[in-house]
Write an enzyme that holds these catalytic residues in place. Structure first.
Site, PDB file in Angstrom:
ATOM      1  CB  SER A  50      11.158  34.213  35.074  1.00 55.53           C
ATOM      2  OG  SER A  50      11.882  33.229  35.800  1.00 55.53           O
ATOM      3  CG  ASP A  83       9.786  38.947  34.520  1.00 53.43           C
ATOM      4  OD1 ASP A  83       9.429  39.908  33.818  1.00 53.43           O
ATOM      5  OD2 ASP A  83      10.961  38.795  34.929  1.00 53.43           O
ATOM      6  CG  ASP A 105       9.028  39.657  25.885  1.00 48.43           C
ATOM      7  OD1 ASP A 105       8.841  40.324  24.848  1.00 48.43           O
ATOM      8  OD2 ASP A 105      10.130  39.573  26.447  1.00 48.43           O
ATOM      9  CD  GLU A 142      10.344  43.714  26.273  1.00 44.18           C
ATOM     10  OE1 GLU A 142      10.113  43.278  27.412  1.00 44.18           O
ATOM     11  OE2 GLU A 142      11.458  43.664  25.727  1.00 44.18           O
ATOM     12  N   GLY A 187      20.418  41.570  33.825  1.00 43.58           N
ATOM     13  CA  GLY A 187      21.671  41.081  34.386  1.00 43.58           C
ATOM     14  C   GLY A 187      22.563  42.183  34.951  1.00 43.58           C
ATOM     15  CG  HIS A 220      11.371  44.475  31.504  1.00 40.73           C
ATOM     16  ND1 HIS A 220      11.227  43.136  31.754  1.00 40.73           N
ATOM     17  CD2 HIS A 220      10.129  44.971  31.352  1.00 40.73           C
ATOM     18  CE1 HIS A 220       9.942  42.828  31.726  1.00 40.73           C
ATOM     19  NE2 HIS A 220       9.244  43.931  31.482  1.00 40.73           N
ATOM     20  N   GLY A 221      15.073  45.484  33.350  1.00 41.61           N
ATOM     21  CA  GLY A 221      16.517  45.664  33.507  1.00 41.61           C
ATOM     22  C   GLY A 221      16.845  46.859  34.374  1.00 41.61           C
ATOM     23  CB  SER A 222      14.855  48.828  36.611  1.00 43.37           C
ATOM     24  OG  SER A 222      14.236  49.297  35.442  1.00 43.37           O
ATOM     25  CG  ASN A 263      10.249  44.288  35.558  1.00 42.41           C
ATOM     26  OD1 ASN A 263       9.265  44.825  36.066  1.00 42.41           O
ATOM     27  ND2 ASN A 263      10.153  43.402  34.589  1.00 42.41           N
TER      28      ASN A 263
HETATM   29  P1  13P Z   1      17.516  43.208  36.244  1.00 40.70           P
HETATM   30  O1  13P Z   1      18.333  42.105  35.665  1.00 40.70           O
HETATM   31  O2  13P Z   1      18.094  44.544  35.956  1.00 40.70           O
HETATM   32  O3  13P Z   1      17.258  43.033  37.701  1.00 40.70           O
HETATM   33  O4  13P Z   1      16.095  43.196  35.499  1.00 40.70           O
HETATM   34  C1  13P Z   1      15.099  42.287  35.858  1.00 40.70           C
HETATM   35  C2  13P Z   1      13.973  42.248  34.881  1.00 40.70           C
HETATM   36  O5  13P Z   1      13.821  43.082  34.002  1.00 40.70           O
HETATM   37  C3  13P Z   1      13.029  41.138  35.022  1.00 40.70           C
HETATM   38  O6  13P Z   1      12.063  41.124  34.013  1.00 40.70           O
HETATM   39  O1  G3H Z   2      14.018  38.572  32.854  1.00 40.85           O
HETATM   40  C1  G3H Z   2      14.812  38.186  33.646  1.00 40.85           C
HETATM   41  C2  G3H Z   2      14.540  37.988  35.082  1.00 40.85           C
HETATM   42  O2  G3H Z   2      15.658  38.479  35.783  1.00 40.85           O
HETATM   43  C3  G3H Z   2      14.259  36.547  35.399  1.00 40.85           C
HETATM   44  O3  G3H Z   2      15.369  35.766  35.180  1.00 40.85           O
HETATM   45  O4  G3H Z   2      14.598  33.910  33.694  1.00 40.85           O
HETATM   46  O5  G3H Z   2      16.676  33.712  35.109  1.00 40.85           O
HETATM   47  O6  G3H Z   2      14.410  33.654  36.161  1.00 40.85           O
HETATM   48  P1  G3H Z   2      15.249  34.166  35.020  1.00 40.85           P
HETATM   49 ZN    ZN Z   3      12.671  41.729  32.073  1.00 44.23          ZN
END
Ligand code: 13P
Ligand code: G3H
Ligand code: ZN
Length: 339
Positions: A50, A83, A105, A142, A187, A220-222, A263
């Site tokens: 990220s 990311d 994004d 996205e 998260g 995402h968010g998986s 992700n």
């Molecule tokens: P999680 O917070 O579910 O692991 O998702 C990570 C993510 O989507 C990073 O882009």
């Molecule tokens: O999109 C979220 C990813 O979990 C990356 O998180 O921006 O705290 O590095 P971060």
């Molecule tokens: Zn994400």
């Protein structure tokens, strides 16, 4: 082998009917955990960073650590992906550094918080696609926004992806992969109880895939937020609230319906934190970082290996010869000339 185009990894995954985990990294131990898991399970893999990760590592450490990874694990196809790039300049600097894939994004404005208009999203994504494809680099866009703001990224408002708009978005931008919003969030606190079809809309994935059968979909968010990891963190002095994530079976349903990139970041964080807390509680005399980072790295490796098996990428590392970014850029140019 050098870093591979993410598009090639996803094309191969589509042909083979499996998904590829995209795992976030911020330091050496996380990179090592992923590479060891990939070797153990013979998996192609996406390593993603990220903006926060790039700041934390100052880019150059990240870059050289990834060079060590490809040198030490020559049999593993690895794509290095940005990311949540927040604006074209962030994507372009990642491409200049050597990332083989970027996410623009544009579902949010450059502040990473304010939901953006469709027109804004198309404009910034298209700009990145033109720049990236000329260099053989993959682009993920996205459409729709995830919930949650706890990692500083996101608006807190959920806007599920509209399938009609998705078709228009892909046609207008020429992206390789589309991240969709189906009710997940970043998260640990995605759902207040195990999710059903009302809060986690897998039916939307099926609908989008029906209309865009050739576009690689991204979830995402998986993170699955395993109950045993949450319990372990709390057992050793943590204070996580009750938390539920995306069950593996739902991800596997997605994979059967066009999801190719999955992700995962939170689960790695939980695995690492649980292992470190355990050492601190059980061996309070410890002060050599290796004494707690070694079990932390092992815990993340075990978690990632499990995910690689679950997503189906395991066993596919040796299936194909990597294409160079030059070859990829020629492919993009040929496809554009035909269109
Ligand atoms: P999680 O917070 O579910 O692991 O998702 C990570 C993510 O989507 C990073 O882009
Ligand atoms: O999109 C979220 C990813 O979990 C990356 O998180 O921006 O705290 O590095 P971060
Ligand atoms: Zn994400």
């Amino acid at each position: 082998m050098p870093l591979v185009s993410m598009r090639q990894l996803l094309d191969e995954a589509a042909a083979g009917g499996y998904g590829v985990g995209a795992f976030n990294v911020n330091n050496m131990e996380q990179i090592q955990a992923i590479m060891e898991a990939a070797r153990e399970t013979r998996s192609p893999v996406i390593v993603q960073a990220s903006r926060g990760a790039r700041r934390y590592t100052n880019d150059l450490f990240l870059w050289h650590l990834m060079q060590a990874a490809v040198e030490l694990y020559p049999e593993i196809p690895v794509a290095l992906h940005l990311d949540h790039g927040n604006e074209p300049a962030t994507c372009i600097s990642a491409i200049e550094l050597g990332f083989t894939s970027v996410m623009m994004d544009g579902s949010l404005e450059a502040d990473g918080k304010t939901p953006a208009s469709f027109e804004y999203n198309v404009a910034v994504t298209k700009e990145v696609v033109e720049h990236a494809h000329a260099r053989g680099v993959t682009v993920e866009g996205e459409l729709g926004t995830l919930g949650g703001v706890e990692d500083g990224h996101g608006s807190g408002e959920v806007h599920l992806t509209d399938p009609d708009q998705a078709v228009e978005f892909v046609e207008e931008t020429g992206i390789d992969a589309l991240a969709v919003a189906i009710g997940t969030s970043h998260g640990a606190y995605k759902f207040s109880q195990p999710p059903d079809g009302e809060v986690l809309k897998m039916s939307l994935i099926q609908e989008i895939h029906r209309r865009l059968p050739d576009t690689h979909l991204v979830m995402h968010g998986s993170s699955s937020v395993p109950q045993e990891l949450v319990a372990k963190v709390n057992e050793f002095g943590g204070a996580l609230k009750p938390a539920w994530g995306v069950p593996l079976e739902e991800i596997q349903l997605g994979i059967r319906n066009g999801v190719r990139k999955i992700n995962v970041d939170t689960d790695s964080r939980l695995a690492i934190t649980g292992a470190i807390r355990q050492v601190f509680v059980e061996s309070p005399e410890t002060f050599d970082p290796r004494d707690y980072l070694t079990p932390a790295r092992a815990a993340m490796q075990a978690l990632i290996a499990q995910r690689m098996e679950g997503f189906g990428q395991a066993g596919h590392a040796g299936d194909y010869e990597p294409l160079s970014l030059e070859e990829m850029s020629e492919r993009y140019a040929t496809a554009a000339a035909r269109a």
